[in-house]
Write a protein that holds these residues in place. Sequence first.
Motif, PDB file in Angstrom:
ATOM      1  N   SER A  86      -9.507   1.871   8.841  1.00  7.06           N
ATOM      2  CA  SER A  86      -8.283   2.001   8.049  1.00  7.06           C
ATOM      3  C   SER A  86      -8.096   3.445   7.588  1.00  7.06           C
ATOM      4  N   GLU A  87      -6.934   3.702   7.026  1.00  9.38           N
ATOM      5  CA  GLU A  87      -6.624   5.061   6.575  1.00  9.38           C
ATOM      6  C   GLU A  87      -5.744   4.979   5.328  1.00  9.38           C
ATOM      7  N   THR A  88      -6.169   5.612   4.252  1.00 10.99           N
ATOM      8  CA  THR A  88      -5.402   5.674   3.014  1.00 10.99           C
ATOM      9  C   THR A  88      -4.726   7.022   2.907  1.00 10.99           C
ATOM     10  N   ASN A  89      -3.471   7.017   2.525  1.00 15.93           N
ATOM     11  CA  ASN A  89      -2.721   8.268   2.395  1.00 15.93           C
ATOM     12  C   ASN A  89      -3.080   8.924   1.057  1.00 15.93           C
ATOM     13  N   LYS A 107     -10.640   8.861  -7.406  1.00 18.68           N
ATOM     14  CA  LYS A 107      -9.821   8.427  -6.270  1.00 18.68           C
ATOM     15  C   LYS A 107     -10.544   8.646  -4.945  1.00 18.68           C
ATOM     16  N   THR A 111       2.938   5.803   4.569  1.00 14.66           N
ATOM     17  CA  THR A 111       2.423   6.816   5.492  1.00 14.66           C
ATOM     18  C   THR A 111       3.540   7.259   6.401  1.00 14.66           C
ATOM     19  N   THR A 158       0.840  -1.203   0.000  1.00 14.22           N
ATOM     20  CA  THR A 158       0.000   0.000   0.000  1.00 14.22           C
ATOM     21  C   THR A 158       0.861   1.233   0.000  1.00 14.22           C
ATOM     22  N   ASP A 178       1.028  12.176   6.197  1.00 12.08           N
ATOM     23  CA  ASP A 178      -0.410  11.994   6.311  1.00 12.08           C
ATOM     24  C   ASP A 178      -1.060  13.309   6.712  1.00 12.08           C
ATOM     25  N   THR A 193     -11.940   5.811  -2.212  1.00 14.32           N
ATOM     26  CA  THR A 193     -11.529   5.835  -0.807  1.00 14.32           C
ATOM     27  C   THR A 193     -12.727   5.964   0.123  1.00 14.32           C
ATOM     28  N   GLU A 224     -13.308   2.230   1.654  1.00 15.01           N
ATOM     29  CA  GLU A 224     -12.415   2.212   2.810  1.00 15.01           C
ATOM     30  C   GLU A 224     -13.197   1.876   4.073  1.00 15.01           C
TER      31      GLU A 224
END
Length: 461
Positions: free
Chosen positions: A156-159, A144, A43, A40, A183, A148, A152
């Motif tokens: 969880s956390e997506t950068n 995008k 971060t 992934t 982040d 997310t 998501e």
Amino acid sequence: PRARCPPPSSVAMFRPGPALRAATLVVLVAVAAAQIATDTAPTSRADPDTPRLRERFAQRSASCTACQRAVCHLDENMLPKVFDERGKVERLASGTSSDFGRFGGIVETSVSGMCGAQPIAAEPATRKACEKLLEQHEEQLVEKWYATAVSESFDSETNMNWLLCSESEGVAKVCPDELATLDVPSLVRLETRRRWDQTRARNDEARRRSENKNTPPRGNPQRKAQLFGQDGIKRDPKDTRDTAPKRMTQRPISRPPVGSGGLEHFVSSDFAKRAIGGKGQAGDADATDVLVYFAFPRRNPFKHAAALDTFQVVSNTVAKTTRVNKKREKAKGGAAKSNSNSRGPPRGSKPTVVFAVLDAERNEVPHPWGASVDGPSVVLYPAGNKEKPRLLPFRDNGNGRDSGSDNPTDAPAPADVLALLQKRAGRFETRDAAGVCFVQMDQHLLQGGNRDKFQLENDEL
């Protein structure tokens, strides 16, 4: 006889206990999580508040600033809305296509309006970079963010900084990878530190300038003026500029006799005294209706000539009407004895209305009376109500501002000026005289017939 144990089997079966099986499962889960983490986006987990990173962060481009501030804005404002809607849908055990359409509507609206966020809109360069970013990549940004927001998990956390801004893999490719790994909490922290550093730098500069103030040197006044400005702050002797600009004004021009019909000419230095009056001002302007034409004769010569002609016609007509009224009152015995001045009221009498011209190209109108004057304008300052001036618009623009044209027919006609005086003048004598002039004046002249000659000259040129 003593019992004997049976001989061991040639094949020993290994059966792990429950504790060993649990430990093995934990190890496998940890290995899988580590593998997923390497696949992934990166971060930032370390402390970003280092001098080197702060310097890189302060030197980033306007495009990188816009992208990262947009990420922070959408992460803090859009994602909570989508997650809240998702929570409602999951509680209701629905999940139809209309629900996902609602999610997409939130994402599209938020992304399209991200340049209006205060941190982005406050800086012109950043706002322009954000608008350019939207113009080039809006569809990709929506895609995008939608992926997310919808897929998501809540934990969880997506950068998104990496996915959208990084030079290597981002959509916009505007930020160095070192800054793209940060982040949202790290970005917010660095932004806060940067604003604090800027505020401290401004305070230090103000303190330094204050400490540099000292007593001007004695001796030559010219040397004193070279070393110290009007604000008392020491400066470079080679810099001869004065820090306090002087007001542009002409020399005062004497006023014509009262009641003669002549136009008065105001300048910057005597405008407040002759047009506004009031406390601390000599003269009788506060009890007089003052109509001022702010002229731009070099910028609009034909329009200026037509407006000046209108002013002169109205001034002469009002003065003539006032003289006739005075003679009638004198014939009826209702007026006091006066001298033999047949051109106007007795000497020492006060005018009820004044027509004046101010060359706005050579005179700076004092604040706040000239705050809205940036082109040819006619303004009435009523007697007893100077704080509420009345604007007479030129015919080429509804708000009286200069439209750039130089057409004589755009200047006000005598009918426009007389109508303004009849409706808005502060004194009854002014309103009465304007009404009489409106009735008795020739209709061709009333509608600005004199401007035909200026129109012909303009057409020939």
